[in-house]
Design an enzyme around this catalytic site. Structure first.
Site, short mmCIF file in Angstrom:
data_model
loop_
_atom_site.label_atom_id
_atom_site.label_comp_id
_atom_site.label_asym_id
_atom_site.label_seq_id
_atom_site.Cartn_x
_atom_site.Cartn_y
_atom_site.Cartn_z
N GLU A 207 1.14 -0.65 -5.16
CA GLU A 207 0.18 0.56 -5.34
C GLU A 207 0.99 1.81 -5.53
OE1 GLU A 207 -3.20 3.47 -3.79
OE2 GLU A 207 -1.75 2.39 -2.46
N ASP B 244 0.83 -1.22 0.01
CA ASP B 244 -0.12 0.10 0.04
C ASP B 244 0.93 1.43 0.04
OD1 ASP B 244 -2.63 1.34 0.57
OD2 ASP B 244 -1.59 2.00 2.24
#
Length: 730
Positions: free
Chosen positions: A464, A411
């Protein structure tokens, strides 16, 4: 009478009873006396009387009370293995080994590799580990707190009293350790830390395998050695697979809100209930993988798991660690891979967590310009500190090994790469070269990918990353970061913007729909329609589509077909498959009642069929990341908002795709094909089975000898309104 008023009371005893003794093993337990013999001290504030019992050969020595707070002492003739018999004020008698009779626990190599930042199995050393030592069963506790004056294990086994079980400092590593005999599994515990400034902190275990969430935040002792996996065939296949050439279609899930149980207080389903329900559902839709939003322990539901306090513990919201293992195991047995969202970019400030762990900025940077995300109210890991880097590297390996996770989606990578990420010009510190790149984070990410791929072939690490950082999914030795895949945020933004335009205006935005092919092979991309696009007032996917009800569904069907035909792996957030009207809410179920409507079931059927086609037709997945797998037939028909292209496989197989992004039917549309013969529709989003208008093309579709679009042959088809057609050769 206060402790200080007690005549003849030693400084060591005073420090112990005031919970500030930094070297309890130099005072408690067996201590060799200069004149011979051994003095044994035991602190047990709930004991009425105590004695020492020889573990072998008999022998008992009564202990005298040295202080009314519970400090007892006895003299032994020599060092020997002994137990402590405790008589409580209620008359109950218990027997246990003395924690302070055991020697150092950690090996020198473990400490060396931890300090170096290269200990790949750190979870086997730190935290709470059930073990047997010198024939005694108990739990070994180890915690890193190099700047603490004193650290104790506190729990339900010692009335949360920090005086009872202070730990030994291994000064060479800043690690505190103790072995506590007789501690049972699922015992609750924390570490009580006396900081250098004299503040008492009570912290959850950073390496706990199991923990409470919410208001109660204790760690729980848990043994990970029992579970027996049944996914051997999957793991063997995984090690041999080539994900780059394989189909990869991912269903993104927030476990707490996928499906709740209203008749039981709207509680979320457990790991085992999800295994019974979620796995067959995802399998029926022909997805290849499930991606779980973070399941590591987190205190606040509204963070969706992205603000973690227990990096080594699956959240107890849905069950214990072995029940989560069973969920993963059953996914594998059903033929589904499991990807886990992983958050090494930041952590919350909760008092029981990593923040100011030993009273200093231990895991984070001390300078808020380096150590804090002002936008998120979270702290940033200090990637330049070897022990912190080791914590994160070992954590990634832990999930891949201990829970058989098939991939980690990392993330917020952009927030790690840039020192000035979301900061004012004066609120960041340049690197040593004066640049904005976080050099320590870059080194960490490269090491992460190198180690994970070396240790666990067949897994994947996904970034990401929302900027144009070059080479995210390129090998580190070629200057890249070494990730396996990167989320294609550019495609998502451009395509959603295009689809939200009224069809009459789309011709003015034609370039947004084609732009992604200019960089489609710069990275190994995953096309994503994730949870981020359906929260915070952004609305659901179906509500982003323009037009009346029929047009909204037609637009969404067209959009999905375009996504599945476009080069790149696929990811769709839960609820999108049946066109949920409401935007996602983490606190309640998806709107399953919508299946009473034909259009919603039809949207789900389309996703099911797109996944089936994507998996079974190599041209739609085999060359996802190679330019030979795609060619435009017509990318310039802006006036009609039509796109035509071909997808190919390595053996010359082809699928022709035509997208009509207006509600105007186009009859007699000619499409160029490479080979003679007959063609057929593989999929038409306007088919009656998808709640379309039924403008489909009959079998067969003969290829005429009229050259078209640079091909020697051509086929004439009818293009449905707001529809997409896939053609393949019979």
């Amino acid at each position: 009478m206060s402790l200080n008023d007690d005549p003849g009371f030693s400084a060591d005893a005073l420090a112990l009873l005031e919970a500030r003794h930094g070297n309890p093993f130099g005072f408690l337990g067996p201590q060799q006396q200069p004149g011979g013999g051994v003095t044994v001290r035991v602190f047990q504030p709930k004991a009425h009387a105590m004695r020492l019992l020889a573990r072998e050969g008999g022998g008992a020595w009564p202990m005298r009370r040295e202080h009314h707070h519970g400090l007892f002492v006895a003299e032994l003739p020599e060092f020997l293995a002994y137990d402590v018999e405790i008589v409580g004020y209620d008359g109950r008698v218990s027997r246990t080994a003395d924690p302070y009779s055991f020697g150092p626990l950690l090996g020198e190599q473990d400490i060396y590799y931890f300090r170096e930042g290269t200990h790949q199995r750190l979870w086997e050393c730190l935290g709470a580990r059930p073990r047997t030592l010198d024939g005694v069963s108990g739990v070994q506790f180890v915690v890193w707190a190099p700047n603490a004056r004193r650290v104790s294990v506190v729990g339900d086994f010692n009335d949360w009293d920090g005086r009872v079980n202070p730990m030994r400092l291994r000064i060479e590593g800043g690690l505190w350790e103790i072995f506590l005999p007789g501690i049972r599994e699922l015992s609750h515990y924390k570490f009580e830390i006396l900081s250098a400034e004299g503040h008492v902190l009570v912290k959850s275990d950073p390496f706990a395998f199991f923990g409470q969430h919410g208001v109660q935040t204790a760690s729980l002792v848990f043994d990970l050695q029992r579970y027996r996996w049944s996914d051997h065939e999957w793991m063997e296949r995984r090690a041999r697979q080539d994900l780059y050439r394989a189909p990869m279609s991912v269903y993104e899930v927030h476990l707490g809100s996928w499906k709740r149980i209203p008749e039981q207080g709207n509680r979320p389903k457990s790991y085992l209930e999800l295994a019974d329900d979620l796995i067959p559902y995802v399998k029926s839709l022909n997805f290849t993988h499930i991606e779980l939003m973070p399941v590591a322990e987190h205190p606040f539901d509204g963070s969706w798991g992205y603000q973690i306090t227990g990096y080594f513990a699956p959240t107890s919201r849905f069950g214990n660690p072995d029940e989560f293992r069973q969920f993963v195991d059953r996914c594998h047995q059903a033929g589904l891979g499991v990807i886990l969202d992983w958050v090494p970019g930041h952590f919350p400030k909760d008092a029981h967590g990593l923040a100011q762990f030993d009273g200093t900025a231990l895991y984070e940077h001390a300078d808020p310009r380096q150590g804090e995300h002002q936008d998120w109210g979270t702290l940033i890991f200090n990637y330049g500190r070897a022990e912190v880097k080791n914590f994160l590297l070992a954590n990634a390996l832990f999930w891949l090994e201990q829970f058989h996770i098939d991939g980690l989606r990392v993330d917020a990578v952009a927030s790690m790469l840039y020192l000035d990420y979301s900061r004012k010009p004066w609120a960041w510190v340049p690197n040593k070269f004066g640049g904005r790149e976080n050099l320590e984070a870059i080194d960490f990410l490269r090491e992460l990918n190198r180690v994970c791929y070396a240790q666990h072939p067949g897994t994947t690490i996904i970034a990401e990353e929302s900027t144009a950082w070059p080479g995210v999914s390129r090998p580190a030795d070629a200057g890249g970061l070494g990730f396996g895949f990167k989320w294609n945020m550019g495609w998502m933004n451009d395509s959603l913007h295009y689809m939200q335009e009224e069809p009459v205006h789309r011709k003015y935005h034609h370039g947004e729909a084609t732009f992604s092919m200019l960089y489609a092979y710069d990275e190994n991309f995953i096309l994503v329609l994730s949870h981020d696009e359906v929260v915070h007032g952004k609305g659901s996917l179906i509500n982003k589509m323009p037009g009346d009800r029929w047009q909204k569904f037609a637009n969404l069907r067209l959009f999905y077909a375009w996504m599945w035909a476009h080069p790149g792996k696929k990811l769709l957030f839960m609820g999108g498959e049946f066109a949920q009207w409401n935007e996602w809410n983490h606190a309640r179920s998806l709107d399953w009642h919508l299946f009473l409507g034909e259009e919603h079931a039809a949207a789900q059927k389309l996703v099911q069929d797109l996944n089936w086609l994507y998996q079974t037709v190599p041209a739609l997945h085999e060359l996802d990341h190679e330019a030979d797998g795609f060619e435009w037939l017509d990318a310039s028909d802006a006036d009609q908002s039509i796109f035509a292209f071909v997808r190919r496989d390595r053996r010359g197989g082809a699928v022709y795709v035509v997208v009509n992004a207006t509600p105007v039917p186009r009859k007699g549309y000619r499409i160029g094909v490479a080979k003679p013969g007959s063609y057929r529709e593989l999929l038409n989003t306007d088919a009656p089975g998808y709640a379309g208008s039924g403008m489909v093309n009959p079998l067969p579709l003969p290829a005429g000898e009229t050259p078209w679009q640079g091909r020697p042959y051509s086929v004439i088809i009818d293009l449905p309104p707001l529809g997409a057609v896939f053609l393949g050769q019979l």
